[in-house]
Design an enzyme around this catalytic site. Structure first.
Site, mmCIF file in Angstrom:
data_model
loop_
_atom_site.group_PDB
_atom_site.id
_atom_site.type_symbol
_atom_site.label_atom_id
_atom_site.label_comp_id
_atom_site.label_asym_id
_atom_site.label_seq_id
_atom_site.Cartn_x
_atom_site.Cartn_y
_atom_site.Cartn_z
ATOM 1 N N TYR A 227 -4.529 -12.391 2.490
ATOM 2 C CA TYR A 227 -3.562 -12.380 1.379
ATOM 3 C C TYR A 227 -3.062 -13.772 0.991
ATOM 4 C CZ TYR A 227 -3.633 -7.397 2.353
ATOM 5 O OH TYR A 227 -4.049 -6.092 2.539
ATOM 6 N N ASN B 155 1.798 -3.761 -7.798
ATOM 7 C CA ASN B 155 0.933 -3.784 -6.625
ATOM 8 C C ASN B 155 1.521 -2.762 -5.661
ATOM 9 O OD1 ASN B 155 -0.483 -4.176 -4.283
ATOM 10 N ND2 ASN B 155 -0.376 -6.419 -4.348
ATOM 11 N N ARG C 177 1.769 -12.569 6.431
ATOM 12 C CA ARG C 177 0.980 -11.360 6.696
ATOM 13 C C ARG C 177 -0.510 -11.632 6.443
ATOM 14 N NH1 ARG C 177 0.387 -6.281 2.552
ATOM 15 N NH2 ARG C 177 -0.862 -4.988 3.933
ATOM 16 N N HIS D 118 -4.020 -6.100 -7.267
ATOM 17 C CA HIS D 118 -4.212 -6.276 -5.826
ATOM 18 C C HIS D 118 -4.592 -7.724 -5.577
ATOM 19 C CE1 HIS D 118 -3.966 -2.017 -4.980
ATOM 20 N NE2 HIS D 118 -4.699 -1.820 -6.059
ATOM 21 N N ARG E 79 -13.575 -4.294 0.902
ATOM 22 C CA ARG E 79 -12.940 -4.119 2.212
ATOM 23 C C ARG E 79 -13.265 -2.731 2.771
ATOM 24 N NH1 ARG E 79 -6.852 -5.831 1.772
ATOM 25 N NH2 ARG E 79 -7.082 -5.665 4.050
ATOM 26 N N GLU F 173 -2.281 -2.586 -12.750
ATOM 27 C CA GLU F 173 -2.302 -2.542 -11.283
ATOM 28 C C GLU F 173 -2.918 -3.836 -10.769
ATOM 29 O OE1 GLU F 173 -4.765 0.613 -9.845
ATOM 30 O OE2 GLU F 173 -4.357 0.201 -7.727
ATOM 31 N N ALA G 61 -0.411 -0.271 0.187
ATOM 32 C CA ALA G 61 -1.162 0.859 0.750
ATOM 33 C C ALA G 61 -0.862 2.178 0.044
ATOM 34 C CB ALA G 61 -0.861 0.979 2.238
ATOM 35 N N PRO H 99 4.939 -1.660 -0.206
ATOM 36 C CA PRO H 99 5.200 -1.902 1.211
ATOM 37 C C PRO H 99 4.411 -3.076 1.789
ATOM 38 C CG PRO H 99 3.899 0.093 0.907
ATOM 39 C CD PRO H 99 4.396 -0.313 -0.446
ATOM 40 N N ASN H 100 5.091 -3.796 2.644
ATOM 41 C CA ASN H 100 4.549 -4.924 3.418
ATOM 42 C C ASN H 100 4.336 -6.197 2.603
ATOM 43 O OD1 ASN H 100 4.310 -3.386 5.909
ATOM 44 N ND2 ASN H 100 2.670 -2.292 4.861
HETATM 45 C C1 DQA Z 1 -3.145 -4.762 -1.401
HETATM 46 C C2 DQA Z 1 -4.378 -4.004 -0.879
HETATM 47 C C3 DQA Z 1 -3.960 -2.755 -0.144
HETATM 48 O O1 DQA Z 1 -5.108 -2.070 0.343
HETATM 49 C C4 DQA Z 1 -3.078 -3.100 1.031
HETATM 50 O O2 DQA Z 1 -2.640 -1.929 1.678
HETATM 51 C C5 DQA Z 1 -1.925 -3.970 0.640
HETATM 52 C C6 DQA Z 1 -2.166 -5.057 -0.295
HETATM 53 C C7 DQA Z 1 -3.542 -6.091 -2.060
HETATM 54 O O3 DQA Z 1 -2.692 -6.669 -2.735
HETATM 55 O O4 DQA Z 1 -4.655 -6.582 -1.880
HETATM 56 O O5 DQA Z 1 -0.821 -3.816 1.137
HETATM 57 O O6 DQA Z 1 -2.524 -3.969 -2.394
#
Ligand code: DQA
Length: 146
Positions: A25, A76, A20, A102, A109, A100, A79, A12-13
Site C-alpha cells: 500500500y 475505497n 500497513r 483501490h 492479488r 471506487e 475489505a 477499514p484499516n
Molecule cells: C484495498 C484492497 C482490499 O482488498 C483490501 O482489503 C484493502 C485495501 C486497496 O486499496 O487496495 O483494505 O481496498
C-alpha cells in the site's frame, strides 16, 4: 444537492496507511491522501469532505448523508468491497455517482479480492494506481460535472 461537493470515503484499516503492509500500500498516510484530495478537489472548484471508519454502519450513514449535498462519492471500501452487500446497497440507494478506488491492483492479488460488490454500483473503478487513484477520481468528476 450541492453541485460542487465530493465525499471521500475510506473503509477499514485504511487509517493505518503508511505503516500497513507498505510493500503493497506504500508509505503515504491517510492524512496525506485526504489533504491531497481536498487540494485537488479545490483546484477543480469542489469542496472535499472526508470520512474514514472501520465500522460498516458508519460508512453507510456517511453514504446516506451524501444524498443531501454531494455531487459524487469516491470510495475505497477496503475489505468491505469483497463482503458488503450493505455498502453496495447504500450506494445504490442514493442518487450520487460513485468512483471506487483501490490503492493496489486487486486483480493481481488473492482470488477473493477480484470480486467487489461495490464495482456493480460504481460508474468507474480505479485499481493499482496507488494514492494517485484518488486524484484521478476527482479529475473524472471534474470532467463529468463540467
Ligand atoms: C484495498 C484492497 C482490499 O482488498 C483490501 O482489503 C484493502 C485495501 C486497496 O486499496 O487496495 O483494505 O481496498
Amino acid at each position: 444537492m450541492t453541485e460542487r461537493r465530493l465525499l471521500l470515503v475510506n473503509g477499514p484499516n485504511l487509517n493505518l496507511l503508511g505503516t500497513r503492509q507498505p510493500e503493497i500500500y506504500g508509505a503515504t498516510t491517510l492524512a496525506q491522501i485526504e489533504q491531497r484530495f481536498i487540494e485537488v478537489a479545490a483546484e477543480h472548484g469542489f469542496d472535499g469532505r472526508v470520512v474514514q471508519s472501520n465500522h460498516e454502519g458508519v460508512l453507510i450513514d456517511a453514504i446516506h448523508d451524501a444524498r443531501a449535498d454531494c455531487a459524487g462519492i469516491i470510495i475505497n471500501p477496503g475489505a468491505y468491497s469483497h463482503t458488503s452487500v450493505a455498502i453496495a446497497d447504500a450506494l445504490r440507494s442514493v442518487d450520487v455517482p460513485v468512483v471506487e478506488v483501490h490503492l493496489s491492483n486487486v486483480h493481481a492479488r488473492e482470488e477473493y479480492r477480484r470480486h467487489s460488490f461495490v464495482s456493480e454500483v460504481a460508474d468507474v473503478v480505479i485499481a493499482g494506481a496507488g494514492p494517485a487513484g484518488y486524484e484521478y477520481a476527482v479529475r473524472y468528476f471534474a470532467a463529468k460535472l463540467s
